[in-house]
Design a protein around this motif. Structure first.
Motif, PDB file in Angstrom:
ATOM      1  N   CYS A 132       0.835  -1.192   0.000  1.00 18.39           N
ATOM      2  CA  CYS A 132       0.000   0.000   0.000  1.00 18.39           C
ATOM      3  C   CYS A 132       0.878   1.254   0.000  1.00 18.39           C
ATOM      4  O   CYS A 132       1.811   1.363   0.787  1.00 18.39           O
ATOM      5  CB  CYS A 132      -0.915  -0.010   1.221  1.00 18.39           C
ATOM      6  SG  CYS A 132      -1.922   1.476   1.385  1.00 18.39           S
ATOM      7  N   VAL A 187       0.033   4.092   0.914  1.00 15.23           N
ATOM      8  CA  VAL A 187      -0.284   4.959   2.047  1.00 15.23           C
ATOM      9  C   VAL A 187       0.358   4.453   3.337  1.00 15.23           C
ATOM     10  O   VAL A 187       1.058   5.180   4.032  1.00 15.23           O
ATOM     11  CB  VAL A 187      -1.809   5.075   2.239  1.00 15.23           C
ATOM     12  CG1 VAL A 187      -2.136   5.950   3.440  1.00 15.23           C
ATOM     13  CG2 VAL A 187      -2.449   5.647   0.978  1.00 15.23           C
ATOM     14  N   CYS A 188       0.152   3.172   3.645  1.00 15.53           N
ATOM     15  CA  CYS A 188       0.587   2.658   4.944  1.00 15.53           C
ATOM     16  C   CYS A 188       1.650   1.580   4.850  1.00 15.53           C
ATOM     17  O   CYS A 188       2.230   1.189   5.858  1.00 15.53           O
ATOM     18  CB  CYS A 188      -0.622   2.131   5.717  1.00 15.53           C
ATOM     19  SG  CYS A 188      -1.319   0.633   5.007  1.00 15.53           S
ATOM     20  N   CYS A 191      -7.139  -1.825   0.869  1.00  9.99           N
ATOM     21  CA  CYS A 191      -6.161  -2.023   1.922  1.00  9.99           C
ATOM     22  C   CYS A 191      -6.922  -2.091   3.243  1.00  9.99           C
ATOM     23  O   CYS A 191      -7.610  -1.146   3.612  1.00  9.99           O
ATOM     24  CB  CYS A 191      -5.146  -0.882   1.953  1.00  9.99           C
ATOM     25  SG  CYS A 191      -4.052  -0.968   3.393  1.00  9.99           S
ATOM     26  N   CYS A 198      -5.676   0.592   6.205  1.00 12.39           N
ATOM     27  CA  CYS A 198      -6.167   1.967   6.258  1.00 12.39           C
ATOM     28  C   CYS A 198      -7.607   2.070   5.770  1.00 12.39           C
ATOM     29  O   CYS A 198      -8.079   3.159   5.436  1.00 12.39           O
ATOM     30  CB  CYS A 198      -5.229   2.934   5.525  1.00 12.39           C
ATOM     31  SG  CYS A 198      -4.615   2.430   3.929  1.00 12.39           S
TER      32      CYS A 198
HETATM   33 ZN   LIG Z   1      -2.985   1.099   3.458  1.00 14.24          ZN
END
Ligand SMILES: [Zn+2]
Length: 71
Positions: A22, A24-25, A45, A48
């Motif tokens: 991911c 983002v995370c 995901c 998140c």
């Molecule tokens: Zn994520």
């Protein structure tokens, strides 16, 4: 578990197509495809609680985004 139901309601029957990191995370971001048609359904995901549904316009074969709940 809520996230799982959310995916059921949004994407319906699905199988895992592939998994990437991911953006983002850094957790697993899973891409799903249809078990019947093999079409890409969306990505999600669980860490998140982010998901995106892909909708394919059958006429032009273009990918459009219906839902995008990534923060
Ligand atoms: Zn994520």
């Amino acid at each position: 578990m809520y996230f799982h139901y959310l995916l059921d309601a949004t994407l319906g029957p699905r199988v895992i197509y592939y998994v990437i990191e991911c953006s983002v995370c850094g957790f697993d971001e899973v891409y799903f495809k249809s078990p019947e048609s093999g079409e890409l359904l969306g990505r999600a995901c669980a860490n998140c609680n982010c998901f995106q549904k892909f909708d394919f316009d059958k006429n032009v074969g273009k990918k459009t985004q219906l839902h995008h709940k990534c923060s």
